[in-house]
Design an enzyme around this catalytic site. Sequence first.
Site, PDB file in Angstrom:
ATOM      1  N   TYR A  82      29.237   4.225  15.609  1.00 20.78           N
ATOM      2  CA  TYR A  82      30.314   5.149  15.251  1.00 20.78           C
ATOM      3  C   TYR A  82      30.125   5.666  13.832  1.00 20.78           C
ATOM      4  O   TYR A  82      29.282   5.174  13.080  1.00 20.78           O
ATOM      5  CB  TYR A  82      31.676   4.457  15.400  1.00 20.78           C
ATOM      6  CG  TYR A  82      32.017   3.454  14.313  1.00 20.78           C
ATOM      7  CD1 TYR A  82      31.359   2.227  14.227  1.00 20.78           C
ATOM      8  CD2 TYR A  82      32.998   3.731  13.350  1.00 20.78           C
ATOM      9  CE1 TYR A  82      31.667   1.313  13.236  1.00 20.78           C
ATOM     10  CE2 TYR A  82      33.312   2.812  12.362  1.00 20.78           C
ATOM     11  CZ  TYR A  82      32.651   1.612  12.302  1.00 20.78           C
ATOM     12  OH  TYR A  82      32.953   0.706  11.309  1.00 20.78           O
ATOM     13  N   LYS A 102      25.676   0.770  12.055  1.00 23.79           N
ATOM     14  CA  LYS A 102      27.128   0.994  12.111  1.00 23.79           C
ATOM     15  C   LYS A 102      27.580   0.824  13.567  1.00 23.79           C
ATOM     16  O   LYS A 102      27.902   1.788  14.279  1.00 23.79           O
ATOM     17  CB  LYS A 102      27.515   2.360  11.534  1.00 23.79           C
ATOM     18  CG  LYS A 102      28.984   2.387  11.116  1.00 23.79           C
ATOM     19  CD  LYS A 102      29.279   3.495  10.148  1.00 23.79           C
ATOM     20  CE  LYS A 102      30.772   3.686   9.940  1.00 23.79           C
ATOM     21  NZ  LYS A 102      31.467   2.632   9.241  1.00 23.79           N
ATOM     22  N   GLU A 155      29.350  -7.437   1.084  1.00 27.13           N
ATOM     23  CA  GLU A 155      30.111  -6.180   1.033  1.00 27.13           C
ATOM     24  C   GLU A 155      31.557  -6.462   1.405  1.00 27.13           C
ATOM     25  O   GLU A 155      31.955  -7.630   1.538  1.00 27.13           O
ATOM     26  CB  GLU A 155      29.471  -5.124   1.939  1.00 27.13           C
ATOM     27  CG  GLU A 155      29.341  -5.525   3.390  1.00 27.13           C
ATOM     28  CD  GLU A 155      28.678  -4.448   4.254  1.00 27.13           C
ATOM     29  OE1 GLU A 155      28.579  -3.294   3.830  1.00 27.13           O
ATOM     30  OE2 GLU A 155      28.292  -4.777   5.386  1.00 27.13           O
ATOM     31  N   LEU A 157      25.798  -2.447   5.248  1.00 23.36           N
ATOM     32  CA  LEU A 157      25.710  -1.067   5.720  1.00 23.36           C
ATOM     33  C   LEU A 157      25.315  -0.173   4.539  1.00 23.36           C
ATOM     34  O   LEU A 157      25.794  -0.386   3.414  1.00 23.36           O
ATOM     35  CB  LEU A 157      27.078  -0.625   6.260  1.00 23.36           C
ATOM     36  CG  LEU A 157      27.118   0.765   6.859  1.00 23.36           C
ATOM     37  CD1 LEU A 157      26.382   0.789   8.201  1.00 23.36           C
ATOM     38  CD2 LEU A 157      28.564   1.212   7.068  1.00 23.36           C
TER      39      LEU A 157
HETATM   40  N1  PLP Z   1      30.378  -1.529   4.697  1.00 21.26           N
HETATM   41  C1  PLP Z   1      31.066  -1.618   5.829  1.00 21.26           C
HETATM   42  C2  PLP Z   1      31.015  -2.887   6.611  1.00 21.26           C
HETATM   43  C3  PLP Z   1      31.846  -0.550   6.294  1.00 21.26           C
HETATM   44  O1  PLP Z   1      32.526  -0.643   7.449  1.00 21.26           O
HETATM   45  C4  PLP Z   1      31.905   0.629   5.507  1.00 21.26           C
HETATM   46  C5  PLP Z   1      32.713   1.762   5.940  1.00 21.26           C
HETATM   47  O2  PLP Z   1      33.413   1.741   6.912  1.00 21.26           O
HETATM   48  C6  PLP Z   1      31.166   0.677   4.308  1.00 21.26           C
HETATM   49  C7  PLP Z   1      30.412  -0.417   3.934  1.00 21.26           C
HETATM   50  C8  PLP Z   1      31.212   1.890   3.449  1.00 21.26           C
HETATM   51  O3  PLP Z   1      30.493   2.931   4.033  1.00 21.26           O
HETATM   52  P1  PLP Z   1      30.902   4.452   3.778  1.00 21.26           P
HETATM   53  O4  PLP Z   1      30.910   4.624   2.296  1.00 21.26           O
HETATM   54  O5  PLP Z   1      29.835   5.217   4.427  1.00 21.26           O
HETATM   55  O6  PLP Z   1      32.247   4.636   4.387  1.00 21.26           O
END
Ligand code: PLP
Length: 280
Positions: free
Chosen positions: A32, A148, A181, A205
């Site tokens: 997603y 993701k 994270e 991620l």
């Molecule tokens: N890490 C995780 C586990 C996430 O679910 C997300 C965003 O949903 C992020 C990091 C941050 O990613 P982004 O800046 O692309 O939203």
Amino acid sequence: MTTCYINGKYKPLSQSNISITDRGFQFSDGVYEVIAIYNDKFVDLNLHLNRLKTSLNKISIKISLNQSQIEKISQKIKKLNKISMGIIYIQITRGNQNPRDHKYKNDLKPNIIIYSLKKDFKKLDKLALIGVKTALYPDIRWLRSDIKSISLLGNVMAANFAKKKKSHEAVLYDHNNYVTEGNSSSIWIIKDNVCYTHPLSYKILKGCTRNKLISILKSHQFKFKEKTFSIKSLISADEVFMTSATNFIMPIVKVDKYLISDGKPGIFTKSLREEFIRAI
Ligand code: PLP
């Protein structure tokens, strides 16, 4: 009424149904993306669409739509649902398969849905003035957090632990007590004028907001290192913040019972948030 794009059609969300034989439903076999719309503009659209492509490639899902078609559908959904502040949600699963089998067939037709949600980003702007509290939680997720994936049970458990602790986000740490994270964000610290975040690996991620912020840091010659840091370094940092598509850059002022510095958002974090929003 929210309109949803579902497998080539535009339908009311309430009538947008997917079969129970969908591999996303059966196995979380899908990926997603979440893309913010702020003041009528998509935020980091290309970064998100590129990451979607990467996620699909990583689990070998092939779709017939190209990036510009996904962008056009997202634009149409934004218009139909009159979203000037909100998010576009894109989910792609491998498709329906009956009988159920862990092993997928190669000729499945992916299920693709795209819809939108309204989001009060101005409320988050206000929250950013005071910063947020977070709760530490062990990173119990699988070993491919770089994808993701819609398989989010570990993140869901962490987020609900944080909710129970009246916290905005859970900060995840590995078995060596190093921060990986957030449950839905990238985590950063600033110590002695150097900004740190976890290096890219299977453990995290590749955040699009992280990406964007790195370019901002570079263009301002702000010292920056992709380096792991411990819980101890987290709670003794000068500033802590999280980044995500739905929070942008959000100051973290408390981790469990520990205040970060004086418990107020740091000046660098504040200016980075302003810079990020200016760049949208
Ligand atoms: N890490 C995780 C586990 C996430 O679910 C997300 C965003 O949903 C992020 C990091 C941050 O990613 P982004 O800046 O692309 O939203």
